[in-house]
Design an enzyme around this catalytic site. Structure first.
Site, PDB file in Angstrom:
ATOM      1  N   CYS A  31      43.761  43.472  47.682  1.00 48.40           N
ATOM      2  CA  CYS A  31      43.722  42.933  49.044  1.00 48.40           C
ATOM      3  C   CYS A  31      44.322  41.543  49.067  1.00 48.40           C
ATOM      4  O   CYS A  31      44.503  40.971  50.121  1.00 48.40           O
ATOM      5  CB  CYS A  31      42.302  42.908  49.598  1.00 48.40           C
ATOM      6  SG  CYS A  31      41.015  43.078  48.437  1.00 48.40           S
ATOM      7  N   GLY A  32      44.619  41.011  47.902  1.00 50.55           N
ATOM      8  CA  GLY A  32      45.288  39.719  47.865  1.00 50.55           C
ATOM      9  C   GLY A  32      44.362  38.550  48.120  1.00 50.55           C
ATOM     10  O   GLY A  32      44.803  37.424  48.228  1.00 50.55           O
TER      11      GLY A  32
END
Lengths: 291, 291
Positions: A128-129
């Site tokens: 998801c960063g």
């Protein structure tokens, strides 16, 4: 529901200590919904089920997991394992999932030591960063170095890809889920799907914790994921001691750097006979001449 | 690097107050790596760059974002917006990104009120299936209801899909990134790619905060994402007031339920002329007869 006897999975843990009692709250995996297509026609489709499962450890709220709900007890145990909140499954007295209230109640034996520090650290989620404590995670990784019992053969890799293709999956029916699987050589041990990639691998980590040493040992295992080879996928495989990770998708730069560092052979873009080996090719034997 | 003059982006904010000063630390987006393919041949491939960016707000560490690095200042601003740590961009004096140390220094004007409570709440991330505070998020959503200036026409939807297909993208060169885009009708305003879907949408949220009212208003906008329509994608679009969300992929059950609740028209499986409308079809006009 409570099980007052150890479950089959729990029983397998016996050598490692007294097994947790687990409810068996599997839930329907797909749901029919009405859609309108590009012709303006109403159609009934199936989408993956998705449920909020709030995890309470000794009555303290920890996290809400959004899950397909196929194996919630293994998911919760694997989450606690991969977040390093528990050191072993024997610390768990019971995990009870109640979908009516969307809750998983975890009872520990003697509580969790260092709860505050442990819960302050959330594993980085490259997928998801967005995550935290990346620095400390990389420091912890410096000590991790996986070993392989023997190299994987290209022919075994192809057998693994064939087995995954042939799985009867939620993905085939409804799409929009990630799958991952644990293999011993080309032998499938467990195939798990979930709406989130993290949940799928955590479920495998929870299940292996409940099995005997032959499953728990990682050095003869292969981890397959439909998702990208992000750093946390490599990290979670490495934490299970698994030297070969295979994906239908590609790799991210952090995934590549972590794989190089911890000794994981990262294989991506793997479909039918095609694949790319990104790291540690000595863990793979090219034994299948392709015309 | 410091910019001692407002940037072009900052300048556009003037009506809304004194603009933040932003560094312009864009970094290379791909990296060449050597791989070995199924024939045992060494090949050079490109993978997306991925960098850890640790965000400090008034010198307090907040989070580490794993990002492609195309628009780090907009990403940080959008992250602070979507995590509800800031109420408006005018609260930010400057955002300075330094890749040498992987840090984004955010200076606020007068600090962040209620920092402890705000940072205690992390928005649920259905995409990774693991988050927290889902209950409170759904409560906050109860008050959200997006409006549309006018329905989107099927022909505009097809123009949007064509524009996305024609983008010169990191995905085409290296794969393994998610893209999202903001449209006004069929007019492309911004296309963003990142290794994480959250980062891509947060970057758009940060950029819109720096633009004038005509961009900031959501009711005439369309949000496109290559990723699944998960609850947090719908939530982030709804927080920007955007009534139509389009994806190449499918929808999750929570995404569907949130879209129904907040009034977002969710369109998935959208490629070329194909699509499925999952919710609020009154926001879409089927004006293109297909043979």
């Amino acid at each position: 529901m409570w099980l007052h006897e150890p479950t089959a999975f729990g029983a397998a843990l016996a050598p490692a200590g007294c097994p947790p009692r687990l409810s068996q709250a599997a839930a329907p995996l797909t749901r029919a919904v009405e859609v309108i297509n590009e012709f303006g026609q109403r159609r009934t489709m199936h989408i993956p089920a998705e449920r909020g499962l709030t995890v309470y450890v000794d009555k303290r709220e920890l996290v809400t997991l959004m899950t397909l709900g196929a194996h919630p007890e293994w998911l919760v145990l694997g989450y606690l394992r991969n977040q390093r909140l528990l050191d072993g499954p024997e610390q768990v007295e019971s995990i009870t999932v109640d979908w009516d209230v969307g809750a998983a109640a975890v009872r520990t034996r003697g509580g969790v030591t260092g709860w505050a520090e442990r819960t302050a650290q959330r594993i980085v989620t490259t997928g998801c960063g967005q995550g935290s404590m990346f620095g400390s995670l990389m420091e912890q990784l410096a000590s991790v170095r996986v070993q392989a019992a023997e190299p994987l053969r290209q022919s075994q890799l192809y057998a693994i890809l064939r087995t995954v293709r042939e799985q009867d999956s939620v993905y085939k029916q409804a799409g929009s889920v990630h799958g991952c699987a644990l293999f011993r050589g080309e032998e499938l041990l467990l195939f798990v799907e979930d709406v989130g990639r993290h949940n799928a691998v955590d479920t495998i980590a929870g299940w292996t914790w409940l099995q005997g040493e032959q499953v728990l040992r990682g050095d003869d295992k292969v981890f397959y994921t439909t998702g990208r080879l992000t750093s946390e996928m490599i990290i979670k495989a490495a934490q299970m001691g698994i030297p070969v990770v295979v994906s239908r998708s590609g790799i991210t730069q952090m995934g590549l750097e972590v794989a190089q560092q911890v000794g994981v052979c990262a294989i991506g873009r793997a479909t039918h006979t095609r694949f790319l080996c990104y790291t540690h090719p000595h863990r793979l034997v090219w034994d299948t001449p392709l015309s």
